[in-house]
Write a protein that holds these residues in place. Structure first.
Motif, PDB file in Angstrom:
ATOM      1  N   GLY A 187       0.732  -1.086   0.025  1.00  0.00           N
ATOM      2  CA  GLY A 187       0.157   0.172   0.053  1.00  0.00           C
ATOM      3  C   GLY A 187       1.040   1.093   0.160  1.00  0.00           C
ATOM      4  O   GLY A 187       0.497   2.176  -0.703  1.00  0.00           O
ATOM      5  N   MET A 188       1.872   1.185   0.670  1.00  0.00           N
ATOM      6  CA  MET A 188       2.604   2.565   0.793  1.00  0.00           C
ATOM      7  C   MET A 188       3.580   2.680  -0.402  1.00  0.00           C
ATOM      8  O   MET A 188       3.753   3.720  -1.077  1.00  0.00           O
ATOM      9  CB  MET A 188       3.922   2.292   1.955  1.00  0.00           C
ATOM     10  CG  MET A 188       3.201   2.370   3.241  1.00  0.00           C
ATOM     11  SD  MET A 188       2.368   3.873   3.767  1.00  0.00           S
ATOM     12  CE  MET A 188       3.624   5.101   3.739  1.00  0.00           C
ATOM     13  N   LYS A 189       3.865   1.520  -1.215  1.00  0.00           N
ATOM     14  CA  LYS A 189       4.470   1.643  -2.457  1.00  0.00           C
ATOM     15  C   LYS A 189       3.418   2.304  -3.567  1.00  0.00           C
ATOM     16  O   LYS A 189       3.705   3.115  -4.239  1.00  0.00           O
ATOM     17  CB  LYS A 189       5.005   0.323  -3.036  1.00  0.00           C
ATOM     18  CG  LYS A 189       5.712   0.364  -4.258  1.00  0.00           C
ATOM     19  CD  LYS A 189       6.358  -1.150  -4.483  1.00  0.00           C
ATOM     20  CE  LYS A 189       5.360  -2.026  -5.478  1.00  0.00           C
ATOM     21  NZ  LYS A 189       6.177  -3.159  -6.024  1.00  0.00           N
ATOM     22  N   LEU A 190       2.307   1.776  -3.548  1.00  0.00           N
ATOM     23  CA  LEU A 190       1.378   2.445  -4.316  1.00  0.00           C
ATOM     24  C   LEU A 190       1.025   3.915  -4.375  1.00  0.00           C
ATOM     25  O   LEU A 190       0.656   4.462  -5.110  1.00  0.00           O
ATOM     26  CB  LEU A 190      -0.123   1.531  -4.349  1.00  0.00           C
ATOM     27  CG  LEU A 190       0.068   0.182  -5.020  1.00  0.00           C
ATOM     28  CD1 LEU A 190      -1.375  -0.670  -4.547  1.00  0.00           C
ATOM     29  CD2 LEU A 190       0.468   0.077  -6.331  1.00  0.00           C
ATOM     30  N   ILE A 191       1.025   4.326  -2.667  1.00  0.00           N
ATOM     31  CA  ILE A 191       0.585   5.674  -2.501  1.00  0.00           C
ATOM     32  C   ILE A 191       1.949   6.440  -2.875  1.00  0.00           C
ATOM     33  O   ILE A 191       1.529   7.568  -3.582  1.00  0.00           O
ATOM     34  CB  ILE A 191       0.610   5.626  -1.003  1.00  0.00           C
ATOM     35  CG1 ILE A 191      -0.988   5.116  -0.497  1.00  0.00           C
ATOM     36  CG2 ILE A 191       0.561   7.109  -0.474  1.00  0.00           C
ATOM     37  CD1 ILE A 191      -1.140   5.100   1.130  1.00  0.00           C
ATOM     38  N   SER A 192       3.010   5.798  -2.959  1.00  0.00           N
ATOM     39  CA  SER A 192       4.128   6.817  -3.329  1.00  0.00           C
ATOM     40  C   SER A 192       4.247   6.621  -4.810  1.00  0.00           C
ATOM     41  O   SER A 192       4.728   7.810  -5.471  1.00  0.00           O
ATOM     42  CB  SER A 192       5.535   6.135  -2.879  1.00  0.00           C
ATOM     43  OG  SER A 192       5.628   4.830  -3.247  1.00  0.00           O
ATOM     44  N   ILE A 193       3.959   5.949  -5.443  1.00  0.00           N
ATOM     45  CA  ILE A 193       4.084   5.936  -7.026  1.00  0.00           C
ATOM     46  C   ILE A 193       2.802   6.985  -7.468  1.00  0.00           C
ATOM     47  O   ILE A 193       2.883   7.692  -8.258  1.00  0.00           O
ATOM     48  CB  ILE A 193       3.750   4.482  -7.673  1.00  0.00           C
ATOM     49  CG1 ILE A 193       4.688   3.547  -7.245  1.00  0.00           C
ATOM     50  CG2 ILE A 193       3.135   4.511  -9.184  1.00  0.00           C
ATOM     51  CD1 ILE A 193       4.428   2.220  -7.936  1.00  0.00           C
ATOM     52  N   GLY A 194       1.618   6.865  -6.906  1.00  0.00           N
ATOM     53  CA  GLY A 194       0.442   7.999  -6.881  1.00  0.00           C
ATOM     54  C   GLY A 194       1.045   9.401  -6.781  1.00  0.00           C
ATOM     55  O   GLY A 194       0.499  10.182  -7.451  1.00  0.00           O
TER      56      GLY A 194
END
Length: 57
Positions: free
Chosen positions: A11-18
């Motif tokens: 989830g943190m990886k997806l948030i950072s990509i976003g």
């Protein structure tokens, strides 16, 4: 790591990509907008002349 930690990291990886995509796209839109809207900055500004009607001369 347990499965809970793996989901949290994903989830943190997806948030950072976003966030990175949002910042890049905002920067692109702002720079393109400035390029389009400030195209007239190189031209001299025309001065408005005061028109006096012929009947008052």
């Amino acid at each position: 790591m347990g499965p809970d930690n793996r989901e949290w990291l994903e989830g943190m990886k997806l948030i950072s990509i976003g966030l990175v995509c949002a910042v890049l796209s905002a920067g692109l839109v702002i720079s393109l907008g400035r390029a389009v809207l400030t195209d007239d900055a190189d031209r001299p500004v025309a001065r408005a002349e005061i028109l006096i009607p012929a009947s008052t001369r």
